[in-house]
Write a protein that holds these residues in place. Structure first.
Motif, PDB file in Angstrom:
ATOM      1  N   ASP A 179       0.831  -1.200   0.000  1.00 46.78           N
ATOM      2  CA  ASP A 179       0.000   0.000   0.000  1.00 46.78           C
ATOM      3  C   ASP A 179       0.871   1.258   0.000  1.00 46.78           C
ATOM      4  OD1 ASP A 179      -2.366   1.375   0.059  1.00 46.78           O
ATOM      5  OD2 ASP A 179      -2.869   0.883   2.126  1.00 46.78           O
ATOM      6  N   ASP A 180       0.303   2.358  -0.478  1.00 44.91           N
ATOM      7  CA  ASP A 180       0.965   3.661  -0.428  1.00 44.91           C
ATOM      8  C   ASP A 180       2.359   3.612  -1.044  1.00 44.91           C
ATOM      9  OD1 ASP A 180      -1.289   4.308   0.952  1.00 44.91           O
ATOM     10  OD2 ASP A 180      -0.334   4.568   2.896  1.00 44.91           O
ATOM     11  N   ASP A 202       0.511   5.295  -4.455  1.00 42.32           N
ATOM     12  CA  ASP A 202      -0.146   6.204  -3.526  1.00 42.32           C
ATOM     13  C   ASP A 202      -0.860   7.343  -4.249  1.00 42.32           C
ATOM     14  OD1 ASP A 202      -0.512   6.766  -0.617  1.00 42.32           O
ATOM     15  OD2 ASP A 202       0.267   8.698  -1.274  1.00 42.32           O
ATOM     16  N   GLU A 236      -4.381   4.450  -6.880  1.00 42.42           N
ATOM     17  CA  GLU A 236      -5.489   4.936  -6.054  1.00 42.42           C
ATOM     18  C   GLU A 236      -5.621   6.442  -6.226  1.00 42.42           C
ATOM     19  OE1 GLU A 236      -4.200   3.428  -2.160  1.00 42.42           O
ATOM     20  OE2 GLU A 236      -3.253   5.359  -1.766  1.00 42.42           O
TER      21      GLU A 236
HETATM   22 CA    CA Z   1      -3.171   3.751  -0.059  1.00 43.95          CA
END
Ligand code: CA
Ligand code: C2E
Ligand code: CA
Ligand code: CA
Length: 279
Positions: A179-180, A202, A236
């Motif tokens: 993630d990110d 991200d 995202e």
């Molecule tokens: Ca994220």
């Protein structure tokens, strides 16, 4: 000047004190929230080039009796500090597993996987593998449709241990995304050692990718690196068709963002999946 300096210092301490007692208050209230069923899980679709839902991310909300819907950005960092994130994380996992089983009731083999965010503290917990297995077993949720999102930060403090935890869960069917991606200090060397198949770019790089040359450069570098390592990519924070097209032409595999859908209640999610699969 001296007097105003002292005032500045005391108001600084005042502010620190206020922040600390605010954290304490939220921690106390979060325990009540867990006990009194004030938390809700929303689901945000992740889609492929054709708009089909390939996965959904579980995002927690707090239905506060006085403040209304509270964003996790406000309370997750505090829950992480206080340690109550462990109980909160188990609640999220349990709810996501129950909803996954309901989703399979609707869509059978075509059910998208559910992604659950794992905080650094949860990821480091020695009993994580047993906890995940036991919670999934409560509702008979298939681990093969569960995906865990871990941030670069939680991997880095002990890479060898992270790898062995992930490998054990991977052997049970659990999938992993990073993630990110781009916000931490990832060494590219460890990326290929991890049992992950997807990285999430991200949103801080995605939101202004059309106008900020630095962001565009970072996104292109991540996409090219992922391609070379054989990893799938999800962007995202995709808020417009122009951003989707920019990413699509550069090989990004999947998209998540307001352009497609906001995080949805379970009922709205079912309707969204039905619509996007043309059923
Ligand atoms: Ca994220
Ligand atoms: P995240 O994991 O990076 O989640 C994505 C965030 O971006 C979500 O915010 C989502 O609503 C938001 N978002 C999605 N599409 C767009 C878009 O097009 N534009 C913009 N501006 N934002 C978009 P949310 O739901 O407020 O969650 C914030 C963070 O809280 C998450 O960031 C995650 O780090 C944390 N979080 C949420 N739920 C959980 C949970 O169950 N467990 C843990 N440990 N953390 C959670
Ligand atoms: Ca996430
Ligand atoms: Ca984030």
């Amino acid at each position: 000047a001296k007097a105003s300096g002292r005032n500045a210092i005391s108001s600084y301490h005042g502010a620190m004190h206020e922040a600390a007692s605010q954290r304490l208050k939220i921690d106390r209230e979060l325990r009540v929230a867990l006990r009194d069923d004030q938390l809700r899980l929303y689901y945000q679709p992740m889609v492929d080039h054709g708009g089909q839902v390939i996965g959904v991310e579980a995002l927690v909300r707090w239905l506060h009796p006085e403040r209304g819907m509270v964003s996790p950005a406000e309370f997750i960092p505090i829950a992480e500090e206080s340690g109550i994130i462990l109980e909160l994380g188990e609640w999220v996992l349990r709810t996501a597993c129950t909803d996954l089983v309901r989703l399979i009731g609707h869509f059978g083999d075509a059910t998208p996987s559910i992604s659950v965010n794992l905080s650094a503290r949860q990821f480091r917990l020695p009993g994580l593998i047993d906890t995940v297995t036991a919670i999934a077993a409560e509702s008979a949720a298939p681990l093969s449709r569960l995906r865990l999102e871990v941030t670069e930060g939680s991997l880095l403090d002990n890479v060898e241990r992270a790898i062995s935890t992930m490998q054990a869960l991977r052997a049970l069917g659990v999938l992993f995304s990073i993630d990110d991606f781009g916000t931490g200090y990832s060494s590219l060397a460890y990326l290929k050692k991890l049992p992950v198949d997807t990285i999430k770019i991200d949103q801080s790089f995605v939101l202004d990718v059309l106008t900020d040359n630095n962001d565009a450069g970072i996104v292109e570098a991540i996409l090219s690196m992922a391609r070379h390592l054989g990893l799938a990519t999800i962007a995202e924070g995709v808020e417009s068709v122009q951003v989707r097209d920019f990413l699509m032409t550069r090989g990004c595999n999947y998209f998540q963002g307001y352009y497609f859908s906001r995080p949805l209640t379970f009922e709205h999610l079912v309707a969204f999946i039905e619509q996007s699969s043309g059923r």
